[in-house]
Design an enzyme around this catalytic site. Structure first.
Site, PDB file in Angstrom:
ATOM      1  N   CYS A 165     -26.818 -58.882 -45.949  1.00  0.00           N
ATOM      2  CA  CYS A 165     -25.836 -59.204 -45.989  1.00  0.00           C
ATOM      3  C   CYS A 165     -25.327 -60.086 -47.649  1.00  0.00           C
ATOM      4  O   CYS A 165     -24.098 -59.611 -47.537  1.00  0.00           O
ATOM      5  CB  CYS A 165     -25.327 -60.163 -45.031  1.00  0.00           C
ATOM      6  N   ASP A 166     -26.216 -60.237 -48.401  1.00  0.00           N
ATOM      7  CA  ASP A 166     -25.771 -61.270 -49.676  1.00  0.00           C
ATOM      8  C   ASP A 166     -26.661 -61.596 -50.372  1.00  0.00           C
ATOM      9  O   ASP A 166     -26.407 -61.764 -51.299  1.00  0.00           O
ATOM     10  CB  ASP A 166     -26.515 -63.242 -48.992  1.00  0.00           C
TER      11      ASP A 166
ATOM     12  N   CYS B 100     -29.864 -62.661 -44.158  1.00  0.00           N
ATOM     13  CA  CYS B 100     -29.731 -61.597 -44.216  1.00  0.00           C
ATOM     14  C   CYS B 100     -29.394 -60.578 -45.569  1.00  0.00           C
ATOM     15  O   CYS B 100     -28.564 -61.483 -46.374  1.00  0.00           O
ATOM     16  CB  CYS B 100     -28.354 -61.573 -43.602  1.00  0.00           C
TER      17      CYS B 100
END
Ligand code: NAP
Length: 321
Positions: free
Chosen positions: A140-141, A137
């Site tokens: 997300c990261d 992701c």
């Protein structure tokens, strides 16, 4: 203490399919209960720009779109349950659902809208460094890779979008794809090819994640050319796996008929599953289109079909009395 509730319609999952089913079911006075799952809002909560959901001339954000759908579903009377369904019994109606909290729901009709989850390559080194430089992701990261070098594996829309998104942080993005052509939409491909920070390695796969311990982190990737079998070492701080999604169907294994690829089987032009009163909508059943807008369309169909099913069933019970 756990509690037991009864609902005309229970919807499992809170992506575009689930929210649309909730909006239609609520407006049909079916007082739907939506069990939202671990990641309320589904896959769109981990994407950024959405430019292909009709109705918005400007680029919108995935999480914002899901918030709007949730508000709309709430506004018309959906009851939300922030829980995760643990087991289901579809052997008889009302269907019985047990959640992680221990709460039990009985449903006269059920809409399965559990969506899909990111797939992994299942390399041992991928598992070792998951959460330590290996991610599925970028939204997300990606933030953790400011000024760093990253690798993206895959050639579909997700891989190309993630590579483009990662250019906001990383100094260099290398996309590794197993063929010599992407399956991503042309408009996304063109953006990727034009981007000065992105480089593509064709006909290649991730052979191994190279990492170090103390602290555990990714330091590179071994990339194998599938035509020559030559393995090249690539320096990298992060590896993003973007090789597609698998339907979230484990909960229903052995209870509803599945297609050979693990997606829930539905009747042609319908969301009806092999169990009368159970309907499936969105990525959990759709192995063809897998778009937010098609998921929403299927959610609408599922609610309309549930309404008809319940009305017909009610007529049968009235006739039997
Ligand atoms: P996808 O379209 O199925 O693409 C998966 C990619 O990963 C393919 O390029 C595939 O290679 C590659 N791949 C699969 N298994 C692999 C393996 N074991 N090793 C190496 N590479 C592997 O998946 P997706 O990109 O996640 O997209 C899923 C669906 O969501 C699609 O329908 C997509 O259009 C949709 N989506 C839409 C948007 C948007 O509209 N903006 C954004 C994201 C996703 P091959 O090409 O060789 O098969």
């Amino acid at each position: 203490m756990s509690k037991t509730s009864h609902a005309k319609v229970v919807i499992i999952g809170s992506g575009p399919a689930g929210y649309t089913a909730a909006i239609y079911a609520a407006r049909a006075m079916l007082e739907p209960v939506m069990i939202q799952g671990i990641q309320p809002g589904g896959q769109l909560t981990v994407t950024t720009d959405v430019e292909n959901y009709p109705g918005f001339a400007d680029v919108i954000q995935g999480p914002w779109l899901m918030e709007q759908m949730e508000k709309q579903a709430a506004h018309v009377g959906t009851r939300f349950v922030p829980d995760h369904v643990n087991t289901v019994d579809l052997g008889r109606r009302p269907f019985r659902l047990v959640c992680d909290s221990g709460d039990i729901y009985f449903a006269e009709a059920l809409v399965i809208a559990t969506g899909a989850q990111a797939r992994w390559l299942d390399l041992p080194s991928e598992q070792t460094f998951r959460g330590h430089g290996v991610s599925a992701c970028a939204t997300c990261d990606g933030f953790f890779y400011k000024g760093k070098e990253v690798v993206v594996i895959g050639g579909g829309n997700t891989a190309v979008e993630e590579a483009l998104f990662l250019t906001n942080f990383a100094s260099k993005v290398t996309v590794v794809h197993r063929r010599d052509v992407f399956r991503a939409e042309r408009i996304l491909q063109e953006r990727l090819f034009r981007h000065p920070k992105i480089n593509v390695i064709w006909n290649s796969v991730l052979e191994d994640v190279r990492g170090s311990e103390g602290p555990r982190k990714v330091v590179g990737a071994a990339i194998r050319n599938v035509k020559t079998d030559v393995v090249t070492e690539l320096r990298s701080d992060g590896i993003f796996i973007a090789i597609g999604h698998a339907p979230a169907t484990e909960l229903f294994a052995g209870q509803v008929e599945m297609k050979p690829n693990g997606y829930i089987k539905t009747a042609p032009y319908s969301t009806a599953t092999s169990v009368p009163g159970v309907f499936a909508a969105g990525d959990v059943t759709d192995d063809v289109y897998r778009q937010a807008v098609t998921a929403a369309g299927m959610g609408c169909m599922a609610a309309l079909e549930a309404e008809r099913f319940l009305a017909a069933h009610h007529m049968e019970s009235v006739a039997a009395e």
